[in-house]
Design an enzyme around this catalytic site. Structure first.
Site: not given
Ligand SMILES: NC(=O)N[C@@H](CC(=O)O)C(=O)O
Ligand SMILES: [Zn+2]
Ligand SMILES: [Zn+2]
Length: 342
Positions: A13, A15, A17, A98, A135, A173, A246, A250, A262
């Site tokens: 899992h 991200h 981007r 997802k 999620h 997560h 996860d 950002h 988040a």
């Molecule tokens: N975990 C997070 O707080 N943020 C994730 C999205 C997610 O996995 O819920 C994101 O894409 O920034």
């Molecule tokens: Zn995530």
């Molecule tokens: Zn999530």
């Protein structure tokens, strides 16, 4: 123990981007992860096969190090057709779909408004053997943010598990004892990922003595009894729990803001942070199954065949890393991590 060699891990899992940020995120994940499940919550999200494969190509264009393989995920909407599931599965490169409850987290506005809307898609997923990634939080404004994971299990997940007894489900997560207990007592088709930050921290780290926005992620850090339950689950030796960072970058200014985003960044030191947790719990011998066996076994993919070596030796984490044209502040910024990859 000052050194450990384990089968090459995967991240189930993450991200990465898009656009200018990809060169930095792909470099970090591909340093030693063999594969990673790539979250599809882009702007706009990757909701169909064509978009998911185009995203995969943009990742591959970054010339990832080693033999890194991105495993793509379809973003489910109220309108995802069963045929789209079959088409995605047939590519061999899209391995899961997802469910983001609409409005639950970063870039989830196009998500699912009621799980009943995706029952035809879930039928197809059960049929072709494509895992459902969740999620797991309700979005009802009247439900306290600390209770949203448990509320999701009670209001949504229990029904899905009953209605689709052969559907593979990953509760992503997880952050509560309730989730760990639910997954542990469910059938072999239900598993969970656990992040390094939910193992390392509880809500005091985020809120006591000052508000620390880089610990703010969803589902939100809970109290320490939940952290303890997650550590127990991860180090228990159960094959239902596996590594999913996860890692969710950002830009610094979007986190350090009056209304911050988040997500926590851990891809700079993923296996190193997990090693700390397992070592601290006197369970470093359980790290390999959690990081390298349970994930591929659940997804019915081969385990990686080579190894990496971790050494117990501390190093200084920089205050920030480049993220495209901006900066990301990682977990442990300006502090030390006790393990490194050789
Ligand atoms: N975990 C997070 O707080 N943020 C994730 C999205 C997610 O996995 O819920 C994101 O894409 O920034
Ligand atoms: Zn995530
Ligand atoms: Zn999530």
């Amino acid at each position: 123990m000052t050194s450990i060699t384990i089968t090459r891990p995967d991240d189930w899992h993450i991200h990465l981007r898009d656009g200018v940020q990809l060169k930095d995120t792909v470099r970090d994940v591909s340093r030693y992860m063999g594969r990673a499940i790539i979250m599809p919550n882009l702007v706009p999200p990757a909701t169909n096969t064509v978009e998911a494969l185009a995203y995969r190509q943009r990742i591959m264009n970054q010339n990832p190090q080693g033999a890194f393989e991105p495993l793509m995920v379809l973003y489910l909407t109220d309108n995802t057709a069963p045929d789209e599931i079959r088409k995605a599965k047939a590519t061999g490169q899209i391995v899961a779909a997802k469910l983001y409850p609409a409005g639950a987290t970063t870039n989830s506005d196009s998500g699912v408004t009621s799980v009943k809307n995706i029952y035809p898609a879930l039928e197809a997923m059960q049929d072709v053997g494509m895992p459902l990634l969740l999620h797991g939080e309700v979005t009802d404004a009247s439900i306290d943010i600390y209770d949203r994971e448990k509320a999701f299990i009670d209001a949504v997940l229990k029904d899905v598990v009953n209605d689709f007894p052969n559907l593979k489900i990953v509760l992503e997560h997880i952050t509560t004892k309730d989730a760990a207990d639910f997954v542990a007592s469910a059938g072999a088709n239900v598993a969970a990922t656990i992040t390094a930050h939910h193992l390392l921290f509880n809500r005091n780290h985020m809120l006591a003595g000052g508000i620390r926005p880089h610990y703010y992620c969803l589902p939100i850090l809970k109290r320490n009894i939940h952290q303890d339950a997650l550590i127990k689950a991860a180090t228990s030796g159960s094959n239902k729990f596996f590594l999913g960072t996860d890692s969710a970058p950002h830009m610094k200014h979007a986190k350090e803001a009056a209304c911050g985003c988040a997500g926590s960044y851990t891809a700079h030191a993923a296996i190193e942070l997990y090693a700390e947790v397992f070592d601290e719990a006197n369970a470093i011998d359980k790290l390999e199954a959690f990081a390298s066996f349970n994930g591929p076994d659940f997804y019915a993919l081969p385990r990686n065949s080579d190894t990496i070596t971790l050494i117990k030796e501390s190093w200084d984490v920089p205050a920030s890393y480049p993220l495209g044209e901006d900066q990301v502040v990682p977990i442990r910024a300006g502090e030390q991590i006790n393990w490194r990859v050789k």
